[in-house]
Every structure is written in structure tokens, then in C-alpha cells.
Scaffold this motif. Structure first.
Motif, mmCIF file in Angstrom:
data_model
loop_
_atom_site.group_PDB
_atom_site.id
_atom_site.type_symbol
_atom_site.label_atom_id
_atom_site.label_comp_id
_atom_site.label_asym_id
_atom_site.label_seq_id
_atom_site.Cartn_x
_atom_site.Cartn_y
_atom_site.Cartn_z
ATOM 1 N N ALA A 1 1.705 9.440 -5.452
ATOM 2 C CA ALA A 1 2.074 10.772 -4.950
ATOM 3 C C ALA A 1 3.168 11.390 -5.821
ATOM 4 O O ALA A 1 3.106 12.585 -6.145
ATOM 5 C CB ALA A 1 2.532 10.679 -3.500
ATOM 6 N N GLU A 2 4.173 10.603 -6.173
ATOM 7 C CA GLU A 2 5.250 11.123 -7.023
ATOM 8 C C GLU A 2 4.693 11.616 -8.357
ATOM 9 O O GLU A 2 5.009 12.724 -8.803
ATOM 10 C CB GLU A 2 6.305 10.047 -7.264
ATOM 11 C CG GLU A 2 7.415 10.513 -8.203
ATOM 12 C CD GLU A 2 8.352 9.379 -8.608
ATOM 13 O OE1 GLU A 2 9.562 9.640 -8.647
ATOM 14 O OE2 GLU A 2 7.873 8.264 -8.893
ATOM 15 N N ALA A 3 3.842 10.810 -8.990
ATOM 16 C CA ALA A 3 3.300 11.179 -10.297
ATOM 17 C C ALA A 3 2.426 12.436 -10.200
ATOM 18 O O ALA A 3 2.557 13.351 -11.022
ATOM 19 C CB ALA A 3 2.493 10.014 -10.871
ATOM 20 N N THR B 1 0.832 -1.202 0.000
ATOM 21 C CA THR B 1 0.000 0.000 0.000
ATOM 22 C C THR B 1 0.863 1.247 0.000
ATOM 23 O O THR B 1 0.619 2.189 -0.760
ATOM 24 C CB THR B 1 -0.926 0.034 1.231
ATOM 25 O OG1 THR B 1 -1.682 -1.163 1.258
ATOM 26 C CG2 THR B 1 -1.840 1.229 1.189
ATOM 27 N N GLU B 2 1.874 1.256 0.851
ATOM 28 C CA GLU B 2 2.758 2.420 0.934
ATOM 29 C C GLU B 2 3.496 2.649 -0.383
ATOM 30 O O GLU B 2 3.683 3.795 -0.809
ATOM 31 C CB GLU B 2 3.747 2.258 2.084
ATOM 32 C CG GLU B 2 3.123 2.393 3.457
ATOM 33 C CD GLU B 2 2.327 1.159 3.910
ATOM 34 O OE1 GLU B 2 1.519 1.302 4.842
ATOM 35 O OE2 GLU B 2 2.502 0.070 3.331
ATOM 36 N N VAL B 3 3.882 1.577 -1.059
ATOM 37 C CA VAL B 3 4.545 1.711 -2.360
ATOM 38 C C VAL B 3 3.564 2.310 -3.370
ATOM 39 O O VAL B 3 3.908 3.231 -4.120
ATOM 40 C CB VAL B 3 5.109 0.357 -2.848
ATOM 41 C CG1 VAL B 3 5.600 0.454 -4.287
ATOM 42 C CG2 VAL B 3 6.234 -0.113 -1.936
ATOM 43 N N SER B 4 2.330 1.805 -3.394
ATOM 44 C CA SER B 4 1.313 2.343 -4.309
ATOM 45 C C SER B 4 1.053 3.818 -4.045
ATOM 46 O O SER B 4 0.964 4.622 -4.978
ATOM 47 C CB SER B 4 0.006 1.565 -4.165
ATOM 48 O OG SER B 4 0.186 0.221 -4.516
ATOM 49 N N VAL B 5 0.938 4.178 -2.781
ATOM 50 C CA VAL B 5 0.708 5.574 -2.409
ATOM 51 C C VAL B 5 1.888 6.442 -2.848
ATOM 52 O O VAL B 5 1.703 7.530 -3.395
ATOM 53 C CB VAL B 5 0.460 5.695 -0.887
ATOM 54 C CG1 VAL B 5 0.568 7.136 -0.415
ATOM 55 C CG2 VAL B 5 -0.896 5.109 -0.518
ATOM 56 N N ASP C 1 10.789 9.632 -6.014
ATOM 57 C CA ASP C 1 11.264 10.941 -5.568
ATOM 58 C C ASP C 1 10.075 11.679 -4.957
ATOM 59 O O ASP C 1 9.178 12.121 -5.676
ATOM 60 C CB ASP C 1 11.830 11.714 -6.757
ATOM 61 C CG ASP C 1 12.294 13.118 -6.383
ATOM 62 O OD1 ASP C 1 12.259 13.475 -5.183
ATOM 63 O OD2 ASP C 1 12.682 13.857 -7.307
ATOM 64 N N LEU C 2 10.068 11.799 -3.658
ATOM 65 C CA LEU C 2 8.949 12.426 -2.948
ATOM 66 C C LEU C 2 9.318 13.799 -2.380
ATOM 67 O O LEU C 2 8.690 14.272 -1.444
ATOM 68 C CB LEU C 2 8.459 11.496 -1.820
ATOM 69 C CG LEU C 2 7.956 10.127 -2.277
ATOM 70 C CD1 LEU C 2 7.573 9.274 -1.076
ATOM 71 C CD2 LEU C 2 6.772 10.271 -3.233
ATOM 72 N N GLN C 3 10.321 14.450 -2.987
ATOM 73 C CA GLN C 3 10.751 15.753 -2.488
ATOM 74 C C GLN C 3 9.662 16.806 -2.566
ATOM 75 O O GLN C 3 9.617 17.721 -1.745
ATOM 76 C CB GLN C 3 11.995 16.223 -3.242
ATOM 77 C CG GLN C 3 13.221 15.414 -2.895
ATOM 78 C CD GLN C 3 14.449 15.933 -3.629
ATOM 79 O OE1 GLN C 3 14.408 16.917 -4.350
ATOM 80 N NE2 GLN C 3 15.572 15.256 -3.419
ATOM 81 N N ALA C 4 8.764 16.699 -3.544
ATOM 82 C CA ALA C 4 7.695 17.688 -3.702
ATOM 83 C C ALA C 4 6.437 17.317 -2.911
ATOM 84 O O ALA C 4 5.438 18.018 -2.975
ATOM 85 C CB ALA C 4 7.352 17.844 -5.184
ATOM 86 N N GLU D 1 -0.231 19.959 -5.811
ATOM 87 C CA GLU D 1 0.233 19.989 -4.424
ATOM 88 C C GLU D 1 -0.290 18.720 -3.747
ATOM 89 O O GLU D 1 -1.505 18.529 -3.627
ATOM 90 C CB GLU D 1 -0.353 21.232 -3.746
ATOM 91 C CG GLU D 1 0.079 21.444 -2.336
ATOM 92 C CD GLU D 1 -0.590 22.664 -1.742
ATOM 93 O OE1 GLU D 1 -0.753 22.670 -0.509
ATOM 94 O OE2 GLU D 1 -0.966 23.589 -2.488
ATOM 95 N N VAL D 2 0.626 17.847 -3.336
ATOM 96 C CA VAL D 2 0.244 16.525 -2.822
ATOM 97 C C VAL D 2 0.713 16.351 -1.381
ATOM 98 O O VAL D 2 1.838 16.701 -1.029
ATOM 99 C CB VAL D 2 0.829 15.391 -3.696
ATOM 100 C CG1 VAL D 2 0.494 14.021 -3.116
ATOM 101 C CG2 VAL D 2 0.325 15.502 -5.127
#
Length: 161
Positions: A25-27, A17-21, A55-58, A33-34
Motif C-alpha cells: 500500500a505504501e509503495a 499479511t498485514e505487513v505485506s499489505v 508511511d500510510l498517510q496517503a 489512490e490506495v
């Protein structure tokens, strides 16, 4: 667009689930704004990034405390419905789009647009155990079950996708 992705973690560690999220989120964070919403103290963006190779920097994280909901409490249908609508309303209210990855009963969606991602539907529709166990009349049980079915449909219908 402000997007909230709710990750209701299972009792285990970080998994599918965390991988899917994280991938979603990255996409979405490329143009929106996520924020990932969760209630697992051990989960952070760095760990999710490492495990999912994203990459979840944003992306931002929002930690909330988990609040279990007890279906079948109270006999007043108006109060029960108000209580059900308000349960975890703060999860989805601040967003234009709320994407819910629940492992349990989904809260009502209060965002303009809601998407419900059903992972493992292990839970049956709620029913009123307290009435059934107390030996209430069959008429009362039917009324309570009719209400519970209606509330369940209303809950799911609060999501457009």
C-alpha cells in the motif's frame, strides 16, 4: 488508478499479511489512490504503520463485515453461480485494480484487473459435502463435483494475476 487491497485477516493478531499489505500500500500510494479493505475491528492505519515501519498517510482504510460463504448450497447451478458471483462483490467493484490477500476462499474479482496473492493454501477446492453425506446418487455427486470444479476455476480465473 484506484487500487483496493483486501486483507482478509486470519484469526490471530496483526502479522505477516498485514505487513505485506502495508508495504504494498505504501509503495502504490506514491502514484495511485490506495485503500486497504479489511474486516478486523482492531486494525487501523496507525497500528499497521507502526508494526510495518511504513508511511500510510496517503492510504485509506475501509472496514467491511466478514461474510462467510457456504459452498455446496442449493441444487440449481444457475442460482448457485449467481450467488457465488455476488458474494462479496462489493469488495472489488469500486476499484481499477483489486489485490486480494485471502486466508479463505477468494471471492470473484469484479474490478477491471485483479491480483490474487496466495499466502497459505490450506483450503481444498470446495466440494458438495451435503450431497456426499446424504447418500445421493453417484451420478448426482459427479455432476455436483463437476460444477464445483468449474465454479472454482471461474473464481480463480476472475483474477488476471
Amino acid at each position: 488508478m484506484r487500487i483496493g487491497i483486501y486483507n482478509e485477516p486470519s484469526s490471530g493478531g496483526i502479522g505477516g499479511t498485514e505487513v505485506s499489505v502495508a508495504v504494498l500500500a505504501e509503495a502504490l500510494s506514491r502514484q495511485h489512490e490506495v485503500e486497504i479493505i479489511h474486516h478486523k475491528p482492531s486494525m487501523d492505519l496507525k497500528r499497521m504503520s507502526e508494526i510495518s515501519h511504513t508511511d500510510l498517510q496517503a492510504v485509506r482504510m475501509r472496514y467491511v463485515t466478514g461474510r462467510p460463504y457456504s459452498f455446496g448450497t442449493g441444487h440449481n447451478p444457475v442460482r448457485r453461480y449467481k450467488s457465488a458471483r455476488l458474494w462479496q462483490a462489493d469488495l472489488s467493484e469500486p476499484y481499477d485494480l483489486f489485490i486480494n490477500f485471502p486466508h479463505g476462499y477468494p471471492p470473484f474479482c469484479h474490478a477491471r484487473l485483479g491480483a490474487l496473492v496466495v499466502l497459505f493454501p490450506f483450503h481444498n477446492r470446495p466440494h458438495n459435502d451435503s450431497i456426499n453425506e446424504s447418500g445421493g446418487s453417484s451420478v448426482w455427486r459427479r455432476l455436483a463435483n463437476t460444477y464445483n470444479e468449474w465454479e472454482w476455476r471461474s473464481r480463480l480465473n476472475s483474477y488476471q494475476i
